[in-house]
Design a protein around this motif. Sequence first.
Motif, PDB file in Angstrom:
ATOM      1  N   LYS A 354       0.914  -0.988   0.106  1.00 16.39           N
ATOM      2  CA  LYS A 354       0.064   0.037  -0.096  1.00 16.39           C
ATOM      3  C   LYS A 354       0.856   1.518  -0.145  1.00 16.39           C
ATOM      4  O   LYS A 354       0.416   2.373   0.144  1.00 16.39           O
ATOM      5  CB  LYS A 354      -0.836   0.035   1.234  1.00 16.39           C
ATOM      6  CG  LYS A 354      -1.960  -1.039   1.248  1.00 16.39           C
ATOM      7  CD  LYS A 354      -3.475  -0.573   1.134  1.00 16.39           C
ATOM      8  CE  LYS A 354      -4.470  -1.708   1.067  1.00 16.39           C
ATOM      9  NZ  LYS A 354      -4.825  -2.067   2.172  1.00 16.39           N
ATOM     10  N   THR A 355       2.074   1.159  -0.079  1.00 19.11           N
ATOM     11  CA  THR A 355       3.282   2.180  -0.205  1.00 19.11           C
ATOM     12  C   THR A 355       3.614   2.354  -1.657  1.00 19.11           C
ATOM     13  O   THR A 355       3.759   1.542  -2.312  1.00 19.11           O
ATOM     14  CB  THR A 355       4.463   1.724   0.618  1.00 19.11           C
ATOM     15  OG1 THR A 355       3.985   1.194   2.112  1.00 19.11           O
ATOM     16  CG2 THR A 355       5.341   3.011   1.071  1.00 19.11           C
ATOM     17  N   LEU A 356       3.652   3.871  -1.705  1.00 15.18           N
ATOM     18  CA  LEU A 356       4.417   3.955  -2.915  1.00 15.18           C
ATOM     19  C   LEU A 356       5.860   4.700  -2.733  1.00 15.18           C
ATOM     20  O   LEU A 356       5.957   5.572  -1.914  1.00 15.18           O
ATOM     21  CB  LEU A 356       3.576   5.431  -3.681  1.00 15.18           C
ATOM     22  CG  LEU A 356       4.225   5.961  -4.869  1.00 15.18           C
ATOM     23  CD1 LEU A 356       4.497   4.994  -6.038  1.00 15.18           C
ATOM     24  CD2 LEU A 356       3.618   7.122  -5.399  1.00 15.18           C
ATOM     25  N   THR A 357       6.747   4.060  -3.072  1.00 17.66           N
ATOM     26  CA  THR A 357       8.250   4.412  -2.978  1.00 17.66           C
ATOM     27  C   THR A 357       8.686   5.301  -4.105  1.00 17.66           C
ATOM     28  O   THR A 357       8.616   4.750  -5.392  1.00 17.66           O
ATOM     29  CB  THR A 357       9.100   3.226  -2.491  1.00 17.66           C
ATOM     30  OG1 THR A 357       8.777   2.636  -1.616  1.00 17.66           O
ATOM     31  CG2 THR A 357      10.433   3.890  -2.107  1.00 17.66           C
ATOM     32  N   ILE A 358       8.968   6.688  -4.034  1.00 19.25           N
ATOM     33  CA  ILE A 358       9.557   7.331  -5.158  1.00 19.25           C
ATOM     34  C   ILE A 358      11.408   7.601  -4.743  1.00 19.25           C
ATOM     35  O   ILE A 358      11.435   8.177  -3.764  1.00 19.25           O
ATOM     36  CB  ILE A 358       9.064   8.654  -4.999  1.00 19.25           C
ATOM     37  CG1 ILE A 358       7.436   8.580  -4.965  1.00 19.25           C
ATOM     38  CG2 ILE A 358       9.495   9.853  -5.942  1.00 19.25           C
ATOM     39  CD1 ILE A 358       6.397   9.740  -4.659  1.00 19.25           C
TER      40      ILE A 358
END
Length: 622
Positions: A354-358
């Motif tokens: 559920k995480t977006l890593t940028i």
Amino acid sequence: MCGIVGYLGPAQAAPVLLSELRCLEYRGYDSAGVAVIEDGQLSVMKAAGKLSNLEALLLTKKPAATVGIGHTRWATHGVPNDQNAHPHMDSTGTIAVVHNGIIENHEELREDLIKKGYVFNSETDTEVVAHLVSYEYKVDQDLLQAILRSVAKLQGAYALGIVCQRHPDKIYAVNRHYSLAIGLGEHESFLASDSMAVRQYTNKILKLEQSEVAEISASGARLFDFDGKEVFRKPVSMESNPYIIDKGGYKHFLLKEIHEQPLVLRKTIGKYMSHANKPVNFVVTHNGDETPSYGLNFTDEEIKAFERIHIVACGTAYHAGLVGKYLLEDLCSIPVDVEIASEIRGRRMLVNEKTLTIAVSQSGETADTIAALTEAKLRGSYTLGITNRPDSHLGQITPNLIVTECGIEVSVAATKTYVAQLTSFYLLAIYLAEVRGAVTPERALQLKTTLNTIPMLQERILAKEVEIRKSSLKYAEAHDVVFIGRGLNFPTALEGALKLKELSYIHASGYAAGELKHGPIAVLDANVPVVTVVVPGVVYEKTLSNAQEARARNAQMIAVAVEGDEQVAKMFDTVFTIPAVEELFSPLLTVLPMQLMSYYIADYLGKDVDQPRNLAKSVTVE
Ligand code: M6R
């Protein structure tokens, strides 16, 4: 860091190697060297210092060889001198190696090889590779097998270029978690750490994947995995991208790049936002192709389901990430963490599906950032890269890319790529906010309209360059400079301090303005300039109070503030002004006077502004 090149074909190798190295000098400029094979004889020519030293050496030696490898170094193991410069040879003087990365078990291998009678001439970790390949070569005189047996013993992340006097028609290349590109021309082949260096000769590119060995000849290249199994992959045709070294009339690339910022912003905004009343669109296609070249591949449902955003980056890109946090939290109501990518190693990374890593990286090659994004991906996180180089390592490991339109940034200190990274965060935050319904259509329109005005406002700041230069030079003799800011402009203070340090070598620190009183204030006295970023908005009054605390310690007071701010004018000795703008957008403006201040002080002090000491543009070691 370090750059590797190679050439094999009908032409003289030295000029081609030099030209490729010129494109890679941003990766390090501690020394440079080449190894060529001429009339069955391997010879190495190398020189400490900038590439121009090697160029001068080659002018005297005039090698006529048509095969060779080359290297530009950023020192990791061993001081930058001739002896530690690459290429390194084995004891027989018939094998030469160039290397990028770190051989982590080099000490152990070195001890073992010394016991076997090998004599070392440098302090580098690279030399073990030359001796190891030589040792393995003795077994069956098969160079490919010797290299494969050697890589099985090497630990770490690295790229290698290898030539052997007994195989003058071949160059071998090894890639383990790095980037290496082979350029395939007509009866000639090229090798380089960055495809940009070979694209001046050919646009037919074969990129090595993460654990591969290439056997390169003038007629093409064969690829093998580390088990020796042949891998078949077609070269791709890349857009031609001539590497133009042109200061455009400016004294330094840095100054040119500072001035390019309005254009870079116009291009980056225009690419993703055709009009303020249209949604931001991150899907990019080339040549009318139906298939997206790159872009964001998230569905609206996925975007709505993001629970956290995790940003990883280093240096200036990390500062862009800190601004990104403010924007994403403010506009999208998503909690955001920002981490220095190198600090993630060895820790549990708390990301999930559920995480977006940028990952933010102008070069797309920063080893720490790549490692962090790879780790996030392994843990099931969605990934996204913000980069200036879609053809980079970062471009290979995530399908979701926002590509900044900066052109090549030659100067080692990042300027235009920083504001372009910031711009990417504005566009991303507006896009996510609209999809998640976190902003009203009216607010979205207002945000996009304001973003479109930024390039013009930047031009107004750059027009005051002469004044900024004059005021900046008053502080050129300082030994210590403190930068403070709050909220969105805390990262600007960090970036201002970093720019001044790396360009002028003056010690500078950036602090959250509210933190000053918790310790840093102890360093202040009449000799210390304090640069305060103070623009109207929610933290304006509090920032002014923090600046007062510095003034009470007799610090020299410099402000970056909006035009016509009388309160600031009364309180500060020097004011660099920016046009009035909504606070949310101010980081796109406040950094410009700081970049110019750092540039002019560094130039006044006679520093090498485009290639500051000890730095490299692309940091490919962890
Ligand atoms: O290529 P990247 O954006 O990943 O590079 C990150 C840093 O190495 C870079 O920003 C560095 O801090 C610059 N020298 C800053 O001017």
